[in-house]
Design a protein around this motif. Structure first.
Motif, PDB file in Angstrom:
ATOM      1  N   SER A  33       0.809  -1.217   0.000  1.00 24.74           N
ATOM      2  CA  SER A  33       0.000   0.000   0.000  1.00 24.74           C
ATOM      3  C   SER A  33       0.842   1.266   0.000  1.00 24.74           C
ATOM      4  CB  SER A  33      -0.917   0.009   1.221  1.00 24.74           C
ATOM      5  OG  SER A  33      -0.137   0.060   2.389  1.00 24.74           O
ATOM      6  N   GLY A  34       2.159   1.114   0.066  1.00 24.57           N
ATOM      7  CA  GLY A  34       3.026   2.279   0.077  1.00 24.57           C
ATOM      8  C   GLY A  34       3.179   2.916   1.445  1.00 24.57           C
ATOM      9  N   ILE A  35       2.722   2.242   2.496  1.00 24.83           N
ATOM     10  CA  ILE A  35       2.857   2.786   3.840  1.00 24.83           C
ATOM     11  C   ILE A  35       4.269   2.500   4.341  1.00 24.83           C
ATOM     12  CG2 ILE A  35       2.082   2.580   6.236  1.00 24.83           C
ATOM     13  CD1 ILE A  35      -0.730   2.122   5.106  1.00 24.83           C
ATOM     14  N   ASP A  36       4.944   3.562   4.680  1.00 24.21           N
ATOM     15  CA  ASP A  36       6.337   3.457   5.110  1.00 24.21           C
ATOM     16  C   ASP A  36       6.523   4.335   6.346  1.00 24.21           C
ATOM     17  OD1 ASP A  36       9.080   3.561   5.467  1.00 24.21           O
ATOM     18  OD2 ASP A  36       9.514   3.834   3.336  1.00 24.21           O
ATOM     19  N   PRO A  37       6.967   3.749   7.474  1.00 25.68           N
ATOM     20  CA  PRO A  37       7.117   4.541   8.692  1.00 25.68           C
ATOM     21  C   PRO A  37       8.075   5.723   8.537  1.00 25.68           C
ATOM     22  CG  PRO A  37       7.758   2.244   9.081  1.00 25.68           C
ATOM     23  CD  PRO A  37       7.324   2.361   7.662  1.00 25.68           C
ATOM     24  N   ALA A  38       9.006   5.628   7.605  1.00 28.36           N
ATOM     25  CA  ALA A  38       9.923   6.741   7.384  1.00 28.36           C
ATOM     26  C   ALA A  38       9.206   7.938   6.768  1.00 28.36           C
ATOM     27  CB  ALA A  38      11.076   6.300   6.489  1.00 28.36           C
ATOM     28  N   LYS A  39       8.095   7.663   6.074  1.00 30.56           N
ATOM     29  CA  LYS A  39       7.354   8.728   5.395  1.00 30.56           C
ATOM     30  C   LYS A  39       6.069   9.102   6.126  1.00 30.56           C
ATOM     31  CE  LYS A  39       8.942   7.085   0.919  1.00 30.56           C
ATOM     32  NZ  LYS A  39       8.548   6.339  -0.261  1.00 30.56           N
ATOM     33  N   ASN A  40       5.460   8.142   6.805  1.00 31.51           N
ATOM     34  CA  ASN A  40       4.175   8.370   7.444  1.00 31.51           C
ATOM     35  C   ASN A  40       4.359   8.687   8.929  1.00 31.51           C
ATOM     36  OD1 ASN A  40       3.501   5.933   5.267  1.00 31.51           O
ATOM     37  ND2 ASN A  40       2.110   7.655   5.257  1.00 31.51           N
ATOM     38  N   ASP A  44      -2.218  11.471  15.321  1.00 32.28           N
ATOM     39  CA  ASP A  44      -3.178  10.849  16.238  1.00 32.28           C
ATOM     40  C   ASP A  44      -3.676   9.539  15.632  1.00 32.28           C
ATOM     41  OD1 ASP A  44      -5.337  11.499  14.383  1.00 32.28           O
ATOM     42  OD2 ASP A  44      -5.351  13.513  15.236  1.00 32.28           O
ATOM     43  N   ILE A  45      -4.438   8.805  16.401  1.00 34.04           N
ATOM     44  CA  ILE A  45      -4.910   7.473  15.987  1.00 34.04           C
ATOM     45  C   ILE A  45      -5.852   7.560  14.783  1.00 34.04           C
ATOM     46  CG2 ILE A  45      -6.912   7.315  17.541  1.00 34.04           C
ATOM     47  CD1 ILE A  45      -4.385   4.475  17.037  1.00 34.04           C
ATOM     48  N   GLU A  46      -6.632   8.630  14.726  1.00 34.26           N
ATOM     49  CA  GLU A  46      -7.538   8.799  13.586  1.00 34.26           C
ATOM     50  C   GLU A  46      -6.754   8.946  12.282  1.00 34.26           C
ATOM     51  OE1 GLU A  46     -10.973  11.341  15.803  1.00 34.26           O
ATOM     52  OE2 GLU A  46      -8.864  11.847  16.050  1.00 34.26           O
ATOM     53  N   GLU A  47      -5.729   9.751  12.306  1.00 36.59           N
ATOM     54  CA  GLU A  47      -4.896   9.939  11.115  1.00 36.59           C
ATOM     55  C   GLU A  47      -4.198   8.639  10.717  1.00 36.59           C
ATOM     56  OE1 GLU A  47      -1.172  12.670   9.494  1.00 36.59           O
ATOM     57  OE2 GLU A  47      -1.842  12.902  11.564  1.00 36.59           O
ATOM     58  N   ALA A  48      -3.742   7.889  11.714  1.00 36.48           N
ATOM     59  CA  ALA A  48      -3.060   6.621  11.437  1.00 36.48           C
ATOM     60  C   ALA A  48      -3.994   5.657  10.714  1.00 36.48           C
ATOM     61  CB  ALA A  48      -2.552   6.001  12.735  1.00 36.48           C
ATOM     62  N   PHE A  49      -5.207   5.484  11.227  1.00 41.02           N
ATOM     63  CA  PHE A  49      -6.136   4.561  10.573  1.00 41.02           C
ATOM     64  C   PHE A  49      -6.601   5.093   9.222  1.00 41.02           C
ATOM     65  CE2 PHE A  49      -6.479   2.394  14.680  1.00 41.02           C
ATOM     66  CZ  PHE A  49      -6.374   1.087  14.239  1.00 41.02           C
ATOM     67  N   ASN A  50      -6.770   6.404   9.091  1.00 35.24           N
ATOM     68  CA  ASN A  50      -7.125   6.975   7.790  1.00 35.24           C
ATOM     69  C   ASN A  50      -6.055   6.681   6.756  1.00 35.24           C
ATOM     70  OD1 ASN A  50      -8.822  10.054   8.893  1.00 35.24           O
ATOM     71  ND2 ASN A  50      -9.493   7.944   8.876  1.00 35.24           N
ATOM     72  N   THR A  51      -4.786   6.757   7.155  1.00 30.88           N
ATOM     73  CA  THR A  51      -3.682   6.443   6.246  1.00 30.88           C
ATOM     74  C   THR A  51      -3.765   5.002   5.774  1.00 30.88           C
ATOM     75  OG1 THR A  51      -2.259   8.086   7.287  1.00 30.88           O
ATOM     76  CG2 THR A  51      -1.173   6.372   5.999  1.00 30.88           C
ATOM     77  N   TRP A  52      -4.186   4.104   6.665  1.00 36.88           N
ATOM     78  CA  TRP A  52      -4.333   2.686   6.313  1.00 36.88           C
ATOM     79  C   TRP A  52      -5.634   2.428   5.563  1.00 36.88           C
ATOM     80  CZ3 TRP A  52      -1.356  -1.712   6.725  1.00 36.88           C
ATOM     81  CH2 TRP A  52      -0.115  -1.545   7.319  1.00 36.88           C
TER      82      TRP A  52
END
Length: 127
Positions: A33-40, A44-52
């Motif tokens: 999905s392109g999720i990379d901790p170096a970039k993301n 808050d928890i809402e933003e984290a789940f929205n990213t996923w």
């Protein structure tokens, strides 16, 4: 790999576990999905789940509720759910139906994610 799925879900993370869950989520990489901790970096928890790709909101009691998939694409998200399972309240669940009719679900309890597949089998009728 991504597939189109429909989901029905109710996942809750208690207020006392939100920061711990967020810390774990900030370290998970999902190449599909392109999720990379170096970039993301999540505020808050809402933003984290929205990213996923999930809708998340804070309930009146302070718990985080994840109740809808924002996209029909499934990007190996089991990576996420397995890593945060210990922060998910018991009896939380996610049910899926895939693009080819397959069905499976995750049920959370005792700090684990348990995966189920629906099977359809032929049963001989007695005449």
């Amino acid at each position: 790999m991504s597939i189109h799925v429909n989901t029905f879900m109710r996942v809750v993370i208690e207020n006392k576990n939100i920061e711990k869950c967020l810390k774990v989520m900030s370290k998970i990489k999902n190449e599909c999905s392109g999720i990379d901790p170096a970039k993301n970096k999540y505020n808050d928890i809402e933003e984290a789940f929205n990213t996923w790709g999930y809708d998340c909101f804070i309930e009146e009691n302070g718990n985080a509720a994840i109740g809808e998939r924002l996209s029909e694409k499934w990007w190996n998200d089991d990576i996420l759910w397995k890593k945060i399972a210990k922060y998910v309240t018991p009896d939380s669940f996610i049910e899926f139906s895939g693009e080819e009719g397959e069905e499976w679900k995750y049920i959370f309890g005792n700090g684990k994610m348990i995966e189920y597949e629906r099977s359809k089998e032929w049963i001989k009728k007695e005449n």
